[in-house]
Every structure is written in structure tokens, then in C-alpha cells.
Design a protein around this motif. Sequence first.
Motif, PDB file in Angstrom:
ATOM      1  N   TRP A   1      12.569  -8.678  51.149  1.00 44.08           N
ATOM      2  CA  TRP A   1      12.978  -9.799  51.987  1.00 44.08           C
ATOM      3  C   TRP A   1      11.762 -10.606  52.414  1.00 44.08           C
ATOM      4  CZ3 TRP A   1      18.093 -10.797  52.901  1.00 44.08           C
ATOM      5  CH2 TRP A   1      18.993  -9.767  52.580  1.00 44.08           C
ATOM      6  N   MET A   2      11.960 -11.912  52.534  1.00 50.26           N
ATOM      7  CA  MET A   2      10.916 -12.805  53.023  1.00 50.26           C
ATOM      8  C   MET A   2      11.468 -13.580  54.218  1.00 50.26           C
ATOM      9  SD  MET A   2       8.861 -15.899  51.074  1.00 50.26           S
ATOM     10  CE  MET A   2      10.360 -16.825  50.736  1.00 50.26           C
ATOM     11  N   VAL A   3      10.735 -13.577  55.316  1.00 55.29           N
ATOM     12  CA  VAL A   3      11.132 -14.359  56.485  1.00 55.29           C
ATOM     13  C   VAL A   3      10.879 -15.832  56.188  1.00 55.29           C
ATOM     14  CG1 VAL A   3      10.674 -14.838  58.911  1.00 55.29           C
ATOM     15  CG2 VAL A   3      10.669 -12.476  58.087  1.00 55.29           C
ATOM     16  N   ILE A   4      11.924 -16.650  56.290  1.00 57.42           N
ATOM     17  CA  ILE A   4      11.777 -18.078  56.012  1.00 57.42           C
ATOM     18  C   ILE A   4      11.966 -18.935  57.263  1.00 57.42           C
ATOM     19  CG2 ILE A   4      12.475 -17.808  53.606  1.00 57.42           C
ATOM     20  CD1 ILE A   4      15.214 -18.948  54.367  1.00 57.42           C
ATOM     21  N   ALA A   5      12.414 -18.329  58.365  1.00 55.53           N
ATOM     22  CA  ALA A   5      12.538 -19.058  59.630  1.00 55.53           C
ATOM     23  C   ALA A   5      12.482 -18.054  60.769  1.00 55.53           C
ATOM     24  CB  ALA A   5      13.835 -19.853  59.686  1.00 55.53           C
ATOM     25  N   GLU A   6      11.642 -18.332  61.761  1.00 60.66           N
ATOM     26  CA  GLU A   6      11.510 -17.470  62.931  1.00 60.66           C
ATOM     27  C   GLU A   6      11.706 -18.284  64.201  1.00 60.66           C
ATOM     28  OE1 GLU A   6       8.578 -13.894  62.720  1.00 60.66           O
ATOM     29  OE2 GLU A   6       7.550 -15.586  61.766  1.00 60.66           O
ATOM     30  N   ASN A   7      12.234 -17.620  65.218  1.00 61.47           N
ATOM     31  CA  ASN A   7      12.422 -18.242  66.533  1.00 61.47           C
ATOM     32  C   ASN A   7      13.260 -19.514  66.463  1.00 61.47           C
ATOM     33  OD1 ASN A   7      10.811 -16.282  67.935  1.00 61.47           O
ATOM     34  ND2 ASN A   7       8.992 -17.306  67.109  1.00 61.47           N
ATOM     35  N   GLY A   8      14.221 -19.532  65.532  1.00 51.05           N
ATOM     36  CA  GLY A   8      15.166 -20.636  65.513  1.00 51.05           C
ATOM     37  C   GLY A   8      16.022 -20.610  66.768  1.00 51.05           C
ATOM     38  N   VAL A   9      16.273 -21.759  67.345  1.00 53.28           N
ATOM     39  CA  VAL A   9      16.976 -21.836  68.628  1.00 53.28           C
ATOM     40  C   VAL A   9      18.460 -22.102  68.402  1.00 53.28           C
ATOM     41  CG1 VAL A   9      17.172 -23.085  70.807  1.00 53.28           C
ATOM     42  CG2 VAL A   9      14.914 -22.612  69.831  1.00 53.28           C
ATOM     43  N   VAL A  10      19.300 -21.323  69.071  1.00 52.48           N
ATOM     44  CA  VAL A  10      20.744 -21.552  69.081  1.00 52.48           C
ATOM     45  C   VAL A  10      21.073 -22.368  70.329  1.00 52.48           C
ATOM     46  CG1 VAL A  10      23.018 -20.472  69.210  1.00 52.48           C
ATOM     47  CG2 VAL A  10      21.188 -19.397  67.869  1.00 52.48           C
ATOM     48  N   PRO A  11      21.661 -23.560  70.194  1.00 53.11           N
ATOM     49  CA  PRO A  11      21.979 -24.343  71.392  1.00 53.11           C
ATOM     50  C   PRO A  11      23.027 -23.632  72.239  1.00 53.11           C
ATOM     51  CG  PRO A  11      22.980 -25.333  69.459  1.00 53.11           C
ATOM     52  CD  PRO A  11      22.086 -24.240  68.960  1.00 53.11           C
ATOM     53  N   PRO A  12      22.993 -23.825  73.547  1.00 47.52           N
ATOM     54  CA  PRO A  12      23.976 -23.165  74.412  1.00 47.52           C
ATOM     55  C   PRO A  12      25.347 -23.799  74.251  1.00 47.52           C
ATOM     56  CG  PRO A  12      22.700 -24.730  75.681  1.00 47.52           C
ATOM     57  CD  PRO A  12      22.083 -24.703  74.307  1.00 47.52           C
ATOM     58  N   PRO A  13      26.392 -23.171  74.762  1.00 46.71           N
ATOM     59  CA  PRO A  13      27.703 -23.822  74.780  1.00 46.71           C
ATOM     60  C   PRO A  13      27.641 -25.113  75.594  1.00 46.71           C
ATOM     61  CG  PRO A  13      27.885 -21.487  75.330  1.00 46.71           C
ATOM     62  CD  PRO A  13      26.429 -21.814  75.336  1.00 46.71           C
ATOM     63  N   ASN A  14      28.476 -26.063  75.229  1.00 48.29           N
ATOM     64  CA  ASN A  14      28.534 -27.333  75.956  1.00 48.29           C
ATOM     65  C   ASN A  14      29.380 -27.123  77.213  1.00 48.29           C
ATOM     66  OD1 ASN A  14      28.396 -29.958  76.752  1.00 48.29           O
ATOM     67  ND2 ASN A  14      29.464 -30.805  74.978  1.00 48.29           N
ATOM     68  N   ILE A  15      28.765 -26.527  78.228  1.00 45.72           N
ATOM     69  CA  ILE A  15      29.498 -26.096  79.416  1.00 45.72           C
ATOM     70  C   ILE A  15      30.039 -27.284  80.200  1.00 45.72           C
ATOM     71  CG2 ILE A  15      29.277 -24.855  81.602  1.00 45.72           C
ATOM     72  CD1 ILE A  15      27.082 -23.179  80.217  1.00 45.72           C
ATOM     73  N   GLY A  16      29.231 -28.328  80.315  1.00 45.33           N
ATOM     74  CA  GLY A  16      29.651 -29.500  81.071  1.00 45.33           C
ATOM     75  C   GLY A  16      28.452 -30.353  81.438  1.00 45.33           C
ATOM     76  N   PRO A  17      28.691 -31.574  81.930  1.00 45.24           N
ATOM     77  CA  PRO A  17      27.585 -32.504  82.187  1.00 45.24           C
ATOM     78  C   PRO A  17      26.608 -32.024  83.248  1.00 45.24           C
ATOM     79  CG  PRO A  17      29.665 -33.363  83.046  1.00 45.24           C
ATOM     80  CD  PRO A  17      29.999 -32.185  82.195  1.00 45.24           C
ATOM     81  N   ARG A  18      27.072 -31.300  84.251  1.00 48.76           N
ATOM     82  CA  ARG A  18      26.147 -30.837  85.293  1.00 48.76           C
ATOM     83  C   ARG A  18      25.177 -29.800  84.724  1.00 48.76           C
ATOM     84  NH1 ARG A  18      25.293 -30.877  90.759  1.00 48.76           N
ATOM     85  NH2 ARG A  18      24.726 -28.914  91.769  1.00 48.76           N
ATOM     86  N   SER A  19      25.661 -28.926  83.862  1.00 48.71           N
ATOM     87  CA  SER A  19      24.797 -27.901  83.275  1.00 48.71           C
ATOM     88  C   SER A  19      23.859 -28.472  82.215  1.00 48.71           C
ATOM     89  CB  SER A  19      25.641 -26.788  82.650  1.00 48.71           C
ATOM     90  OG  SER A  19      26.375 -26.090  83.627  1.00 48.71           O
ATOM     91  N   ILE A  20      24.322 -29.463  81.458  1.00 48.00           N
ATOM     92  CA  ILE A  20      23.533 -29.980  80.341  1.00 48.00           C
ATOM     93  C   ILE A  20      22.671 -31.167  80.752  1.00 48.00           C
ATOM     94  CG2 ILE A  20      23.625 -30.936  78.011  1.00 48.00           C
ATOM     95  CD1 ILE A  20      24.512 -28.009  78.192  1.00 48.00           C
ATOM     96  N   GLU A  21      23.257 -32.145  81.436  1.00 53.85           N
ATOM     97  CA  GLU A  21      22.589 -33.429  81.619  1.00 53.85           C
ATOM     98  C   GLU A  21      21.894 -33.603  82.964  1.00 53.85           C
ATOM     99  OE1 GLU A  21      25.438 -36.478  80.831  1.00 53.85           O
ATOM    100  OE2 GLU A  21      26.073 -35.594  78.925  1.00 53.85           O
TER     101      GLU A  21
ATOM    102  N   THR B   1      19.094 -33.069  79.722  1.00 58.62           N
ATOM    103  CA  THR B   1      19.080 -33.614  78.370  1.00 58.62           C
ATOM    104  C   THR B   1      20.506 -33.974  77.991  1.00 58.62           C
ATOM    105  OG1 THR B   1      18.371 -33.208  76.084  1.00 58.62           O
ATOM    106  CG2 THR B   1      19.322 -31.344  77.287  1.00 58.62           C
ATOM    107  N   THR B   2      20.741 -34.294  76.740  1.00 56.91           N
ATOM    108  CA  THR B   2      22.096 -34.515  76.248  1.00 56.91           C
ATOM    109  C   THR B   2      22.435 -33.412  75.256  1.00 56.91           C
ATOM    110  OG1 THR B   2      21.433 -35.887  74.354  1.00 56.91           O
ATOM    111  CG2 THR B   2      21.780 -37.000  76.483  1.00 56.91           C
ATOM    112  N   TYR B   3      23.726 -33.169  75.075  1.00 56.95           N
ATOM    113  CA  TYR B   3      24.087 -32.115  74.134  1.00 56.95           C
ATOM    114  C   TYR B   3      23.772 -32.525  72.696  1.00 56.95           C
ATOM    115  CZ  TYR B   3      26.207 -27.862  72.537  1.00 56.95           C
ATOM    116  OH  TYR B   3      26.385 -26.623  71.982  1.00 56.95           O
TER     117      TYR B   3
END
Length: 222
Positions: free
Chosen positions: A142-162, A169-171
Motif C-alpha cells: 500500500w502507498m499513502v496518497i493522501a493524509e490528514n484529509g478533512v471531512v466537513p462537519p454536518p451542515n447543522i445551521g447558520p449559527r454553527s457554520i456562519e 465561514t460558509t458551508y
Amino acid sequence: MKFKTIHVAWTLAALVCLTAANLLHASSHREAPLIANDPLADNTDLYAFRSPDNPDMITIIANYIPAELPHGGPNYYTFGENIRYEIHIDNDASNHGDEIIYRFTFNRVNQDPTTFFNIRLGAQNRLTTYTCERSTDGGLTWMVIAENGVVPPPNIGPRSIESGVGLSTTYEDLFLQAINTASTGEKIFCGPVDDPFFVDLGGVFDLGDMPRQNGAPRDGLA
């Protein structure tokens, strides 16, 4: 830590672009009783098609975690840390084995253990990252081709995201920033997305009441 390995197989002429996603509202593929008890490992759908913006590229979308609901807080849905998510690609059916295998493993970090909120003051208590590995010899090496890739959080709502008490930020920006380029050239995205299907699951499993005898159909996936 013990790992479970989940295989998703597909036959392709070529692979250039890879997308893996778990769903906010995934397809109802819960017919198999054993995997129904392990939803984080349940692959619901697999799509492979020529990319509409570049016909020389192939897009693969692997969907996991069926029938998610928006009221899943504060422990929103995410990939499992003890699961190896794999996509197997067989370019030559005459030869035994798979020419390309992609393996994804995930890790979660609690950036703010002082709160039960998923997002607060720029921190996430379920920040998820991934490592992607690729094998071209049937899984022997196996060869590592991507490390520390970020998974965006759930789009909980404007207060949590924006807002300033959230991520400020924006979703859309979170989504675009999560698109990663592997060292071997593939584009990778892992994260929550809406299901493209429309299906009235309530009617389907109510003795096949589809189309409904009384009332309009209801989308059970959105």
C-alpha cells in the motif's frame, strides 16, 4: 484497535477522479439483517460515470450509512474509526484480482471537550480526518496518497457554520476546502451530502402503498 474491512467492487476502464461520501439522507439499503446492525459500515450505493466536466476522467461515488436523519445531534453521523472503507477496481476481468484498490481510514478529535455542541467558537468536538492508501498489486502493498484529509462537519445551521460563535465561514467554503488532491492525481472528497434519489420509503414498506392511495408521495431521503 481492530479494523473491519468493507469492500466495494467495480469494473472500470480507467480511474482518475475518486469521490467517497457518507450521506445526510442515504438510500434505504437495510434489507440485509447483519449489516443493519452496523450502519457505519453499510455501503448503500456505488456510482461510476464519466465526469461531465472532463470525459477523460471517471468519477466514483461510494455512499455509506443509510437512512440518516437531520435531528442526529449532538452526535451527528460520521465515518467509523475502526472500519477500513475500500473501493476495488478490476480493469481486466480476464486476470484474477483487482488492479487498483483504494482504502480510507478515519480519525476523530474532540477540539472542545467543555461542550456537547458539535461546533462552538471555531472548534469541533467531532473533527474528522482521513488517510487514503492505494494498492496496485491486489492489496499486497500500500502507498499513502493522501493524509490528514478533512471531512466537513454536518451542515447543522447558520449559527454553527456562519456566525462568530461558530466557524465564521460558509458551508460552500467548507465543502470546497474538503476537496483534496492525492499525490497520484486523484481528486478526493469524503463528507456528508444529500441523497439524489426521491423515493417514498414509507409508502414502499406500507404493503407497497406506492403510489399512495391517499395523499401525495413523500420523499423519505431528503
